[in-house]
Enzyme design. Structure first.
Site, PDB file in Angstrom:
ATOM      1  NE  ARG A  87      18.790  11.292  -6.285  1.00  0.00           N
ATOM      2  CZ  ARG A  87      17.562  11.010  -5.888  1.00  0.00           C
ATOM      3  NH1 ARG A  87      17.189   9.745  -5.767  1.00  0.00           N
ATOM      4  NH2 ARG A  87      16.716  11.970  -5.621  1.00  0.00           N
ATOM      5  CB  SER A 142      15.485  15.757  -0.252  1.00  0.00           C
ATOM      6  OG  SER A 142      15.064  15.979  -1.550  1.00  0.00           O
ATOM      7  N   GLY A 180       0.816  -1.216   0.000  1.00  0.00           N
ATOM      8  CA  GLY A 180       0.000   0.000   0.000  1.00  0.00           C
ATOM      9  C   GLY A 180       0.837   1.247   0.000  1.00  0.00           C
ATOM     10  N   GLY A 181       1.970   1.217  -0.717  1.00  0.00           N
ATOM     11  CA  GLY A 181       2.696   2.469  -0.966  1.00  0.00           C
ATOM     12  C   GLY A 181       2.016   3.174  -2.128  1.00  0.00           C
ATOM     13  CG  LEU A 182       3.276   7.151  -3.521  1.00  0.00           C
ATOM     14  CD1 LEU A 182       4.307   8.047  -4.183  1.00  0.00           C
ATOM     15  CD2 LEU A 182       1.961   7.879  -3.370  1.00  0.00           C
ATOM     16  CB  ALA A 183       3.445   1.200  -6.602  1.00  0.00           C
ATOM     17  NE  ARG A 219      14.648   6.609  -7.724  1.00  0.00           N
ATOM     18  CZ  ARG A 219      14.428   7.653  -6.915  1.00  0.00           C
ATOM     19  NH1 ARG A 219      13.775   8.718  -7.346  1.00  0.00           N
ATOM     20  NH2 ARG A 219      14.858   7.636  -5.668  1.00  0.00           N
ATOM     21  CG  HIS A 278      18.029   6.793  -2.096  1.00  0.00           C
ATOM     22  ND1 HIS A 278      17.254   7.166  -1.013  1.00  0.00           N
ATOM     23  CD2 HIS A 278      17.480   7.411  -3.169  1.00  0.00           C
ATOM     24  CE1 HIS A 278      16.292   7.979  -1.433  1.00  0.00           C
ATOM     25  NE2 HIS A 278      16.401   8.128  -2.732  1.00  0.00           N
ATOM     26  CD  GLU A 303      12.691   1.554  -4.174  1.00  0.00           C
ATOM     27  OE1 GLU A 303      12.007   2.426  -3.605  1.00  0.00           O
ATOM     28  OE2 GLU A 303      13.835   1.232  -3.810  1.00  0.00           O
TER      29      GLU A 303
HETATM   30  C1  LIG Z   1      14.291   8.888   2.055  1.00  0.00           C
HETATM   31  C2  LIG Z   1      13.734   8.724   0.668  1.00  0.00           C
HETATM   32  C3  LIG Z   1      13.375   9.832  -0.070  1.00  0.00           C
HETATM   33  C4  LIG Z   1      12.867   9.696  -1.347  1.00  0.00           C
HETATM   34  N1  LIG Z   1      12.517  10.813  -2.034  1.00  0.00           N
HETATM   35  C5  LIG Z   1      11.994  10.676  -3.269  1.00  0.00           C
HETATM   36  C6  LIG Z   1      11.580  11.810  -3.999  1.00  0.00           C
HETATM   37  O1  LIG Z   1      11.690  12.925  -3.548  1.00  0.00           O
HETATM   38  N2  LIG Z   1      11.076  11.638  -5.212  1.00  0.00           N
HETATM   39  C7  LIG Z   1      10.922  10.399  -5.750  1.00  0.00           C
HETATM   40  O2  LIG Z   1      10.426  10.312  -6.854  1.00  0.00           O
HETATM   41  N3  LIG Z   1      11.284   9.312  -5.065  1.00  0.00           N
HETATM   42  C8  LIG Z   1      11.824   9.409  -3.849  1.00  0.00           C
HETATM   43  N4  LIG Z   1      12.200   8.290  -3.167  1.00  0.00           N
HETATM   44  C9  LIG Z   1      11.897   6.969  -3.689  1.00  0.00           C
HETATM   45  C10 LIG Z   1      10.441   6.611  -3.455  1.00  0.00           C
HETATM   46  O3  LIG Z   1      10.043   7.096  -2.209  1.00  0.00           O
HETATM   47  C11 LIG Z   1      10.170   5.140  -3.445  1.00  0.00           C
HETATM   48  O4  LIG Z   1      10.799   4.542  -4.504  1.00  0.00           O
HETATM   49  C12 LIG Z   1       8.680   4.895  -3.564  1.00  0.00           C
HETATM   50  O5  LIG Z   1       8.004   5.549  -2.549  1.00  0.00           O
HETATM   51  C13 LIG Z   1       8.359   3.447  -3.551  1.00  0.00           C
HETATM   52  O6  LIG Z   1       6.951   3.300  -3.508  1.00  0.00           O
HETATM   53  P1  LIG Z   1       6.279   1.898  -3.616  1.00  0.00           P
HETATM   54  O7  LIG Z   1       4.814   2.120  -3.659  1.00  0.00           O
HETATM   55  O8  LIG Z   1       6.880   1.152  -4.724  1.00  0.00           O
HETATM   56  O9  LIG Z   1       6.676   1.117  -2.333  1.00  0.00           O
HETATM   57  P2  LIG Z   1       6.562   1.455  -0.770  1.00  0.00           P
HETATM   58  O10 LIG Z   1       6.093   2.810  -0.538  1.00  0.00           O
HETATM   59  O11 LIG Z   1       7.820   1.000  -0.198  1.00  0.00           O
HETATM   60  O12 LIG Z   1       5.401   0.525  -0.297  1.00  0.00           O
HETATM   61  C14 LIG Z   1       5.571  -0.847  -0.149  1.00  0.00           C
HETATM   62  C15 LIG Z   1       4.317  -1.408   0.409  1.00  0.00           C
HETATM   63  O13 LIG Z   1       4.383  -2.803   0.378  1.00  0.00           O
HETATM   64  C16 LIG Z   1       4.061  -3.345   1.617  1.00  0.00           C
HETATM   65  N5  LIG Z   1       4.769  -4.599   1.735  1.00  0.00           N
HETATM   66  C17 LIG Z   1       6.076  -4.838   1.591  1.00  0.00           C
HETATM   67  N6  LIG Z   1       6.332  -6.143   1.739  1.00  0.00           N
HETATM   68  C18 LIG Z   1       5.145  -6.737   1.952  1.00  0.00           C
HETATM   69  C19 LIG Z   1       4.739  -8.075   2.174  1.00  0.00           C
HETATM   70  N7  LIG Z   1       5.590  -9.081   2.193  1.00  0.00           N
HETATM   71  N8  LIG Z   1       3.450  -8.330   2.393  1.00  0.00           N
HETATM   72  C20 LIG Z   1       2.533  -7.332   2.390  1.00  0.00           C
HETATM   73  N9  LIG Z   1       2.866  -6.066   2.160  1.00  0.00           N
HETATM   74  C21 LIG Z   1       4.146  -5.768   1.954  1.00  0.00           C
HETATM   75  C22 LIG Z   1       4.433  -2.299   2.607  1.00  0.00           C
HETATM   76  O14 LIG Z   1       3.703  -2.428   3.786  1.00  0.00           O
HETATM   77  C23 LIG Z   1       4.051  -1.043   1.840  1.00  0.00           C
HETATM   78  O15 LIG Z   1       2.692  -0.791   2.010  1.00  0.00           O
HETATM   79  C24 LIG Z   1      12.726   8.424  -1.898  1.00  0.00           C
HETATM   80  C25 LIG Z   1      13.086   7.313  -1.159  1.00  0.00           C
HETATM   81  C26 LIG Z   1      13.595   7.453   0.109  1.00  0.00           C
HETATM   82  C27 LIG Z   1      14.047   6.263   0.844  1.00  0.00           C
END
Ligand SMILES: Cc1cc2nc3c(=O)[nH]c(=O)nc-3n(C[C@H](O)[C@H](O)[C@H](O)COP(=O)(O)OP(=O)(O)OC[C@H]3O[C@@H](n4cnc5c(N)ncnc54)[C@H](O)[C@@H]3O)c2cc1C
Lengths: 238, 250, 581
Positions: free
Chosen positions: C286, C251, C11-14, C387, C353, C377
């Site tokens: 980067r 950042s 439940g991240g952005l994706a 990236r 990162h 991600e």
């Molecule tokens: C400090 C920091 C700053 C950043 N700043 C930027 C920025 O300014 N701009 C930018 O574009 N990107 C930035 N990034 C990168 C970006 O934040 C991430 O790549 C992005 O948020 C990933 O989103 P996601 O939805 O893929 O995964 P996540 O947000 O990591 O969500 C993963 C989800 O999966 C769930 N999950 C994981 N494993 C399991 C499992 N086994 N079973 C059930 N659920 C599970 C978690 O609970 C979570 O809900 C930054 C990253 C970091 C670390």
């Protein structure tokens, strides 16, 4: 019985309203009248008689004061019951206000019941009452005097803090600055009210000087009594 | 003043309803160390100060930089994020306990679902028509943005709930956090659509009227959200709404 | 056919965007997440999200965005999906703004944009320095709306364990998951499954990632047959604050707003990035900034107080300006490092990162396993070998907008629904997982998963990040194999069936080790330097041999690597030189 929509909300807002409108207005009027005592027993009795002679006075007393107060008290007890009394280190001042608002309710209630029964009901009914004399008798008792002082101070605090929080509750003062200003104004109202009430007690002192002096001593003890009350409460809470 | 070790007292509870107990631990010190690192150290070697073997302490955490809200607990009696609780700033033994206003799952883990349920109840969203291209969103002044941004940083961490004297078993107050969110959404240019519903709900069970103005919430918020402003503002909105509603009601 | 459901894991952005898209089309979603979705790692994102809206008269355009992204990624990304993403970006920003994201505004009330690394244009929309948090909340709110409408069911505090695949055609028909509060294991049927579980930063021990970013979910899919692509491309961010438990990011937006990187040299500040890259200055991509800082500290020995640290300096900028635009990160620095960055330069060093690599997907976000999609991600598709800042949030959201509808298309084309499959297929996988856990509960060895994890992290960080040598990579893989053996010797001292993190971590660790091998061996094999992957022994990019995507497949003996050509249909690969002015 059908569910009244928003019952709690309406009751709570009524609680706020009954605290502000009848209470504050009445206190101001009452203390003003008391202050006639500073001009002598006759002036005071005249003023009291004038009030008691208002048309519809009994209706005003029952519906304008008695019932709203009764409601304010009854619902207030519910509110008091629903709160927590922990003091958090990061916000002691406001947190204490919250606690004191609830805690002062008890001495106020005791005082109010006592005062209404002894003065208004037992002594205040009939044509030829000498209220001033009655009060002089009351204040001759040091214990009662202290009780009155505590009751008055608590009432004024409760009233002032109530005004300040009502301004927030109703959404008049939104930001910290306006809340601070409103707090100061409310504190001013509280001080004026309690000052007026306490000062007018002098008008009920017998002419004999030693007793008056004693009375004034007793009044000096009042803040200490309040502090003592707070301290012992702190003990209870901790 | 560098210490060689860190001492902690942790309130343990094996599961919901189990009897809590306290355990005393000692872990190595390191500069900049936070409470979470201590908990990891305990998990590596779950032995109490008295030398008794025990189970690893359970806690919640995710971001480790105070933006997710997961790791909130009582640290020396104060509700705060354990990731940003640096050992060097704390008096020892550091006392860790679960939040008291929520059901304990195990040890320091509590169930804060009711906060999310509150967001549901108060319709904490902008009612967009759909995710299809519909052009730009509404203009917003930089000033309003600053207010909205302040409210929007709420991470549902529950610090404000923990210190609120009106949240306890005897009251059903929804708490400050969600009121901040109601203000946040009412501030959005598309707010009016749902605003009435939100305010109506605010007049319902446990609504804004349960606030006792102790103002502990605003002092406890780690994100410096102006919660009391929000409460007063929503109080005003509810007042106006209620009066209008009454005047218009058939 | 029975009523169809789709599972979204993460439940991240994706994951949230995928969920919204599916629910909006009327299909029910079961959403799984280890933490309440509002606490997902996406909250950490600070700087912003890219879209070439060209609102500042700089002549920006999605095609330039595309070129920056491809060039920044050293031509390893497939260009077609990147182009679609860059074209869609402006509309995505509009959508987010409509959802109420409190983006910073211009005085007139329009969205404000700032500059990020690897571009010359102000292209990054932002909400203070907590953009990810703000975006996540906005999507979370929309999902909640669908939850109230009965279209989304959330399983929070649940961890995904494995896929359930149809015995006949191998397609995905469901998952198993464990409910953390009572450690019970269940199966769930679905016609399509989206894996949106984020990056694997914790494999490196300390990183800028959240504590939950183990990559275990991706590893589990990989071990069940999905290919893992470009694993060796790990982004090391130039500016993080070293910490005991985590490297906290400062950042890139700090430099975007005027922050300068320097070290004292001969008694004077030396702005080495500005000197060496006059055109991009502090905003080079980067991988380059990271290598420069690394070489200044490690090779030239100019680190502050002899440590691996350089200054990131904001102190020359106006305080109100800083508070409005970078408040969030300054708070972090103050809280964790104890100094006020408005007054003193911050001390920073590069830290792991982001993973450019991830689960292999096609242009419709589908993996090799029919019905299994990957978004965010966790997949590999948009960033190539490096990236660009603020492109990840974009790719997460864009990926979700693609994957959601595509998965519905997919299930509409199915002849048999998961509900038509015999229940025994589900029960069998569930029982297998129950056994796995029962085995873990029975472990009585001397090791513990935290120390093993630290060891893995140290080896990976030392040998598999900024500078890579083949001998060290080979040794690292040996180490990983050794750790896998030692894993068998973990002792589980907590028999509790309530929220047992120790047991969960033990299970995750094994999967992390498997994935670490993919990263390590991918790096070992790739004898060139490209983007974040730098081998001093092979310092040049080698398009002839290595302009291809690594694809790792799981075998009992370890990862087997295959390669796939890269789609370069739009921009012809050219040398990547940021130093020319
Ligand atoms: C400090 C920091 C700053 C950043 N700043 C930027 C920025 O300014 N701009 C930018 O574009 N990107 C930035 N990034 C990168 C970006 O934040 C991430 O790549 C992005 O948020 C990933 O989103 P996601 O939805 O893929 O995964 P996540 O947000 O990591 O969500 C993963 C989800 O999966 C769930 N999950 C994981 N494993 C399991 C499992 N086994 N079973 C059930 N659920 C599970 C978690 O609970 C979570 O809900 C930054 C990253 C970091 C670390």
């Amino acid at each position: 019985m059908p569910e009244v929509p928003y019952k709690e909300f309406i009751l709570r807002r009524l609680h706020s309203l009954t605290g502000i409108v009848p209470m504050t207005v009445f206190l101001a009027e009452h203390f003003w009248t008391n202050s006639y005592a500073l001009q002598g027993a006759e002036r005071f009795n005249e003023a009291a008689d004038h009030i008691r002679g208002f048309p519809y006075i009994i209706l005003i007393e029952i519906f304008g004061l008695g019932l709203p107060f009764a409601f304010h008290i009854a619902y207030g007890i519910k509110i008091i019951y629903s709160g927590d009394y922990t003091i958090y280190a990061n916000n002691p001042a406001k947190n204490w206000m919250y606690v004191l608002q609830r805690v002062t309710a008890f001495p106020i209630l005791a005082f109010l019941v006592f005062h209404v029964i002894t003065i208004r009901i037992l002594h205040g009914i009939g044509d030829d009452v000498d209220l001033h004399a009655t009060m002089v008798d009351v204040f001759a008792n040091k214990f009662l005097l202290a009780f009155y002082v505590v009751g008055i101070v608590c009432t004024c605090f409760h009233c002032a803090n109530g005004i300040a929080t009502a301004a927030i509750t109703w959404g008049l003062t939104v930001g910290p600055t306006s809340q601070k200003v409103a707090g100061a104004v409310a504190a001013g109202v509280g001080l004026v009210l309690s000052g007026m009430a306490l000062w007018s007690i002098r008008g009920f002192m017998p002419e004999a000087a030693p007793e008056a002096a004693e009375a004034i001593e007793a009044m000096k003890a009042a803040p200490e009594t309040v502090l003592y009350l707070i301290e012992s409460l702190r003990g209870v809470i901790a | 003043m560098a210490q060689k070790t860190v001492q902690l007292r942790v309130k343990r509870q094996d599961g919901p309803g189990a009897r809590p107990r306290w355990e005393h631990f000692e872990v190595p010190h390191a500069p900049g160390k936070n409470v979470i690192s201590c908990l990891i150290d305990i998990a590596r070697k779950p032995v109490t100060l008295e030398g008794r073997e025990t189970t690893p302490v359970q806690w919640d955490c995710a971001c480790l930089e105070e933006v997710c809200g997961a790791c909130t607990m009582l640290v020396n009696g104060k509700p705060q994020q354990s990731c940003s609780s640096l050992v060097d700033n704390l008096e020892q033994p550091i006392e860790l306990a679960p939040l008291t206003k929520f059901p304990v799952v195990r040890d320091l883990v509590v169930d804060r679902q009711k906060m999310f349920k509150n967001l549901e109840r108060f319709r904490a969203w902008v009612p967009i028509d759909g995710t299809y291209p519909m052009g730009e969103g509404p203009l917003l002044s930089a000033e309003d943005q600053q207010v909205r941004y302040n409210r929007s940083r709420c991470m549902t961490c529950a610090c404000c709930m923990e210190v609120c004297p009106q949240i306890n078993g005897r009251s059903d107050f929804v708490g400050p956090a969600v009121i901040g969110q109601v203000e946040f959404f009412n501030l959005h240019p598309s707010g009016p659509e749902e605003m009435g519903k939100r305010l109506e709900e605010m007049m319902g069970t446990g609504g804004i009227h349960e606030c006792g103005n102790a103002q502990n919430c605003v002092a406890a918020c780690p994100k410096e959200i102006d919660l009391t402003d929000a409460i007063a503002e929503v109080g005003r909105q509810v007042t106006i709404f209620a009066v209008k509603k009454f005047l218009h009601s058939s | 056919m029975a009523k169809q459901r789709i599972i979204v894991v993460g439940g991240g952005l994706a994951g949230l965007m995928t969920t919204i898209k599916i629910a909006e089309m009327g299909v029910a979603v079961d959403l799984f997440s280890i933490v309440p979705v509002k606490r997902s790692h996406s909250v950490c994102a600070q700087g912003g999200i890219n879209a070439a809206k060209d609102q500042q008269g700089q002549g920006d355009h999605p095609d330039i965005h595309l070129d920056d992204t491809i060039y920044g990624g050293d031509f390893l990304a497939n260009q077609t999906p990147v182009k679609t993403m860059c074209d869609a970006a402006p509309q995505i920003i509009d959508l987010l703004s409509r959802m109420g994201v409190p983006f910073n505004r211009t005085p007139e009330g329009f969205l404000d944009f700032r500059r990020f690394g690897g571009t010359l244009h102000n292209r990054t929309a932002f909400a203070g320095a907590t953009t990810g948090q703000q975006l996540l909340y906005a999507l979370d709110e929309q999902v909640r709306r669908f939850e109230v409408a009965g279209l989304v069911t959330k399983y929070e505090s649940w961890e995904f364990l494995s896929l359930i695949r149809d015995e006949d055609d191998g397609r995905v028909i469901g998952i198993t998951a464990i409910c953390n509060p009572d450690m019970s294991i269940h199966h769930f049927a679905a016609d399509a499954v989206h894996i949106c579980t984020g990056g694997p930063g914790i494999i490196f021990g300390k990183s800028t990632n959240s504590y939950i970013n183990t990559g275990a979910a991706a590893s589990r899919c990989y071990q069940q047959g999905a290919a893992y692509a470009n694993g060796e491309f790990i982004q090391v961010h130039p500016t993080t604050i070293p910490g005991e438990d985590k490297l906290r990011l400062m950042s890139e937006s700090a430099r975007g707003e005027g922050g300068r990187v320097w070290v004292p040299k001969d008694g004077k500040p030396w702005y080495f990035l500005e000197e060496r890259y006059p055109k991009y200055g502090n905003l080079v991509p980067r991988d380059i900034a990271t290598r420069e800082i690394f070489s200044v500290c490690v090779e030239e020995g100019l680190g502050l107080d002899g440590k691996n640290q350089v200054y990131l300096d904001l102190s020359h900028l106006d305080e109100t300006f800083l508070n409005r635009r970078l408040g969030g990160i300054m708070e972090i620095y103050e809280k964790f490092a104890g100094d006020d960055p408005r007054k003193t330069p911050m001390r920073i060093f590069p830290g792991v990162h982001y993973s450019m690599g991830g689960m292999w997907v096609d242009f419709e976000q589908q993996t090799h396993i029919p019905g299994l999609f990957a978004v965010g991600e966790v997949e590999y598709q948009y960033h190539g070998a490096n990236r660009l800042g603020a492109n990840s949030l974009l790719s997460c959201i864009f990926g979700g907008m693609v994957a959601g509808p595509k998965s519905i298309e997919y299930i509409n084309g199915l002849k048999r629904s998961a509900d038509d499959v015999a229940p025994s297929a589900f029960a069998a996988e569930q029982n297998r997982q129950i056994e796995v856990f029962d085995d873990i509960y029975r472990m009585t060895g001397k090791e513990n998963p935290y120390d093993l994890g630290d060891e893995m992290g140290e080896w990976m960080t030392n040998n598999c990040t900024i500078v890579r040598h083949n001998d060290k990579l080979a040794a690292t893989d040996e180490k990983l194999v050794e750790l896998l053996e030692r894993w068998e010797n973990v002792g589980v001292n907590d028999a509790s069936r309530v929220y047992n993190q120790y047991v969960l971590r033990t299970r995750q660790l094994k999967d992390m080790l498997q994935l670490a091998r993919v990263i390590c061996l991918g790096a070992l094999r790739r004898d060139e330097s490209r983007g974040a992957h730098f081998k001093p022994d092979f310092p040049e990019r080698d398009d002839e041999n290595w302009l291809k995507t690594t694809m790792a497949r799981h075998t009992p003996e370890g990862p087997s690597l295959e390669y796939e050509v890269v789609d370069t249909s739009i921009i012809k690969p050219r040398p990547r030189v940021y130093s020319k002015s």
